[in-house]
Design a protein around this motif. Structure first.
Motif, short mmCIF file in Angstrom:
data_model
loop_
_atom_site.label_atom_id
_atom_site.label_comp_id
_atom_site.label_asym_id
_atom_site.label_seq_id
_atom_site.Cartn_x
_atom_site.Cartn_y
_atom_site.Cartn_z
N GLN A 1 -55.49 11.72 12.28
CA GLN A 1 -56.50 11.81 13.33
C GLN A 1 -57.45 10.60 13.35
O GLN A 1 -58.64 10.71 13.01
CB GLN A 1 -57.31 13.11 13.22
CG GLN A 1 -56.52 14.35 13.58
CD GLN A 1 -55.59 14.81 12.45
OE1 GLN A 1 -56.05 15.16 11.37
NE2 GLN A 1 -54.29 14.82 12.70
N PRO A 2 -56.93 9.43 13.74
CA PRO A 2 -57.75 8.21 13.78
C PRO A 2 -58.81 8.27 14.88
O PRO A 2 -58.57 8.81 15.95
CB PRO A 2 -56.73 7.11 14.07
CG PRO A 2 -55.65 7.82 14.83
CD PRO A 2 -55.56 9.18 14.21
N GLU A 3 -59.96 7.69 14.58
CA GLU A 3 -61.07 7.68 15.54
C GLU A 3 -61.35 6.25 16.01
O GLU A 3 -60.49 5.61 16.57
CB GLU A 3 -62.30 8.33 14.88
CG GLU A 3 -62.08 9.76 14.43
CD GLU A 3 -62.03 10.78 15.56
OE1 GLU A 3 -61.92 10.39 16.74
OE2 GLU A 3 -62.10 11.99 15.27
N GLU A 4 -62.56 5.74 15.75
CA GLU A 4 -62.92 4.42 16.26
C GLU A 4 -62.26 3.29 15.49
O GLU A 4 -61.85 3.45 14.34
CB GLU A 4 -64.45 4.24 16.24
CG GLU A 4 -65.16 5.00 17.34
CD GLU A 4 -66.59 4.56 17.53
OE1 GLU A 4 -67.20 4.97 18.53
OE2 GLU A 4 -67.13 3.83 16.66
N MET A 5 -62.20 2.13 16.16
CA MET A 5 -61.60 0.93 15.59
C MET A 5 -62.58 -0.23 15.71
O MET A 5 -63.34 -0.31 16.67
CB MET A 5 -60.32 0.57 16.35
CG MET A 5 -59.27 1.68 16.34
SD MET A 5 -58.12 1.50 17.75
CE MET A 5 -59.16 2.03 19.11
N ALA A 6 -62.53 -1.15 14.75
CA ALA A 6 -63.32 -2.38 14.81
C ALA A 6 -62.40 -3.55 14.50
O ALA A 6 -61.49 -3.43 13.67
CB ALA A 6 -64.47 -2.33 13.81
N ILE A 7 -62.62 -4.67 15.18
CA ILE A 7 -61.79 -5.86 14.98
C ILE A 7 -62.64 -6.99 14.42
O ILE A 7 -63.70 -7.32 14.97
CB ILE A 7 -61.13 -6.29 16.30
CG1 ILE A 7 -60.18 -5.20 16.80
CG2 ILE A 7 -60.37 -7.60 16.12
CD1 ILE A 7 -59.56 -5.48 18.16
N VAL A 8 -62.18 -7.57 13.32
CA VAL A 8 -62.81 -8.74 12.71
C VAL A 8 -61.72 -9.77 12.50
O VAL A 8 -60.78 -9.55 11.74
CB VAL A 8 -63.49 -8.39 11.36
CG1 VAL A 8 -64.09 -9.64 10.75
CG2 VAL A 8 -64.56 -7.33 11.55
N GLY A 9 -61.84 -10.91 13.19
CA GLY A 9 -60.80 -11.92 13.10
C GLY A 9 -59.49 -11.37 13.62
O GLY A 9 -59.43 -10.87 14.75
N ASN A 10 -58.47 -11.42 12.81
CA ASN A 10 -57.15 -10.94 13.21
C ASN A 10 -56.80 -9.61 12.54
O ASN A 10 -55.62 -9.26 12.43
CB ASN A 10 -56.08 -11.99 12.90
CG ASN A 10 -54.86 -11.82 13.80
OD1 ASN A 10 -54.99 -11.52 14.98
ND2 ASN A 10 -53.68 -12.00 13.22
#
Length: 404
Positions: A197-206
C-alpha cells in the motif's frame, strides 16, 4: 427538462398515426434533447472578499474527496489572477466544463497536481487519473490505474502510486506498484513493484522514494521506503523507517521528510527525515515528535498540521507549526493564534503560497457535508473562510501561461 413535460411530449408523439419505427425515432430525439438539459450542472460562484494581486500565480484548484461510494468528488477553483478586485471562488467547476462526463469526476479524489499546462487528479476508488487543461479544467483524457493514490512528476513523466488490489481492510494485502505515465500521450509505459500500500513519493536527483504504509495488511504495517532508480525504473532497496508511512516530501537540501501515522495504539505518530550518507545512499537520520497529517515545504520552512489518531488521551488533538528543514528544529509551535484557526473541526490539508508565504488550510469538518477553505497571511493572521465541496483534501496552484 422537467419529467412531466417530457412524458407529455412522448405521449403526444405516440398519438400520431406514424408507424412504429418513426415513433421510436421521435422518442429517441426527445430523450436526447432532454438529457442535455437535465444533466448539465452549473458551478456556484462566490466573491471570497479576499484581496489578491498577481504574483505569477493565476489561481488554485481544490480537490474535494467526497464520501466513498457516493461519486461526489468535485473540483473547486479560486481565482488569484488579480483581474478582479477580490478573488472569486468557483464551486464544482468540473461538472460544468465537462457536461458529457456522466459521473463527473467519480469516487474519492485523493491527489491533485499541475504539470506544465495540464491538471492531474487521482480518483482513488474510480481507479483512474483524470487529466484536464490547467487553465480551463476541460478534460483531455484519463489513465486507468487500480486503487491509485498519489502523483509525482519528472522529465515528462507522471508517476502514480497504486495499492493495486481493491479496498480490503484486514486482508492479506498485495504488494503495491508505481506506474510511469507519459504526460503527453497519457499512456502507461512501465511499472515497478514496491511495498505494501504505497502512498506519497518524493524525487531527489534520479532516485524516487516511496512511502509504504501496509494499511490493508493483516500481518502488520509496512515500515519501509522503497528506493527506485528512475533510469532503470527498478526498486534498488528498501529503507526501514517506521510503521504506517504516509507523506513523503523532499527539500532543497536533498533531504526527504516522511510521516508515520503510527499503529494508533503503541507506536506514536512521528516525522522522520532521511539524508544522503554518501556511498550508503539515503538513510534515516533523525526524527521529530510531532503529529503530521499534511505538510508543505517552502524554502527552509516545513509547514505542518496534524490531528492525532492515537487511541489514548491525545486522540483528536490538533497541532501545527513550522520546522526549519536545515536545522531540523521546530521554530514555531502554531501557525496561527486566531480563533478561526483554533476552532477548525478537522484540519485536513495545507498549501503555502511559494512567493508570499500566505497559506490555506482545508477543514473537512464532519466528513459528510461541505468543508471550508481558510486563508491566512504569512504571519498567521486570519483573512477569510470559504465553503467548499465535501472533504477538501488537497490543492494545487496554477501559474500564468508563458508568453512566447
Amino acid at each position: 427538462m422537467e419529467t412531466g413535460i417530457f412524458y407529455k411530449r412522448v405521449l403526444k408523439a405516440l398519438s400520431y398515426p406514424y408507424n412504429n419505427v418513426w415513433m421510436v425515432f421521435v422518442v429517441f430525439l426527445l430523450m436526447a434533447s432532454c438529457r442535455g438539459d437535465e444533466y448539465v450542472m452549473y458551478s456556484e460562484t462566490e466573491d471570497s472578499g479576499m484581496s489578491v494581486y498577481s504574483e505569477g500565480i493565476k489561481g488554485m484548484y481544490v480537490l474535494n474527496e467526497g464520501n466513498m461510494g457516493s461519486n461526489k468528488c468535485t473540483l473547486d477553483y479560486l481565482d488569484l489572477s488579480g483581474q478582479e478586485t477580490t478573488g472569486l471562488y468557483y464551486r464544482n467547476i468540473y461538472a460544468e466544463r465537462n457536461p458529457g462526463e456522466v459521473k463527473e469526476l467519480g469516487d474519492v479524489g485523493n491527489d491533485i497536481g499541475v504539470y506544465g499546462s495540464r491538471l492531474w487528479m487521482v480518483i482513488n476508488i474510480s481507479n483512474k487519473v483524470e487529466v484536464a487543461d490547467a487553465f480551463s479544467a476541460r478534460k483531455i483524457g484519463k489513465t486507468d490505474i487500480p486503487n491509485c493514490r498519489y502523483l509525482a512528476f519528472k522529465d515528462g513523466y507522471a508517476y502514480v502510486s497504486s495499492y493495486v488490489g481493491p479496498v480490503e481492510l484486514g486482508g492479506k494485502g498485495r504488494l503495491g506498484r508505481v506506474y510511469k505515465v507519459d504526460t503527453l500521450t497519457l499512456k502507461k509505459t512501465d511499472s515497478v513493484t514496491v511495498g505494501f500500500q504505497p502512498e506519497e513519493m518524493a524525487i531527489v536527483g534520479n532516485k524516487m522514494y516511496v512511502a509504504n504504509s501496509g494499511g490493508y495488511n493483516s500481518r502488520g504495517y509496512d515500515r519501509t521506503v522503497s528506493v527506485i532508480d528512475l533510469e532503470t525504473f527498478r526498486e534498488e532497496r528498501k529503507i526501514d523507517v517506521a510503521v504506517n508511512l504516509h507523506r513523503c516530501r523532499s527539500d532543497r537540501y536533498g533531504q526527504v521528510w516522511v510521516t508515520s501515522r503510527g499503529d494508533y495504539f503503541d507506536n506514536p505518530e512521528r516525522l522522520y527525515v532521511m539524508e544522503d550518507a554518501g556511498g550508503r545512499g539515503m538513510v534515516k537520520a533523525d526524527s521529530l515528535d510531532v503529529t503530521v497529517t499534511d505538510m508543505c515545504i517552502v524554502g527552509d520552512s516545513l509547514y505542518y498540521i496534524g490531528v492525532s489518531q492515537m487511541y489514548n488521551s491525545d486522540y483528536g488533538t490538533f497541532s501545527s507549526g513550522i520546522i526549519n528543514v536545515r536545522t531540523r528544529q521546530v521554530v514555531s509551535e502554531s501557525l496561527s493564534s486566531s480563533p478561526e484557526f483554533m476552532k477548525m473541526k478537522k484540519p485536513y490539508g495545507i498549501i503555502v503560497n511559494p512567493v508570499s508565504r500566505d497559506f490555506y488550510v482545508m477543514d473537512a469538518k464532519d466528513y459528510v457535508s461541505s468543508g471550508s477553505l481558510l486563508h491566512f497571511d504569512s504571519n498567521g493572521v486570519f483573512d477569510i473562510s470559504i465553503r467548499t465541496g465535501d472533504i477538501p483534501g488537497c490543492a494545487a496552484f496554477v501559474t500564468e501561461k508563458r508568453k512566447n
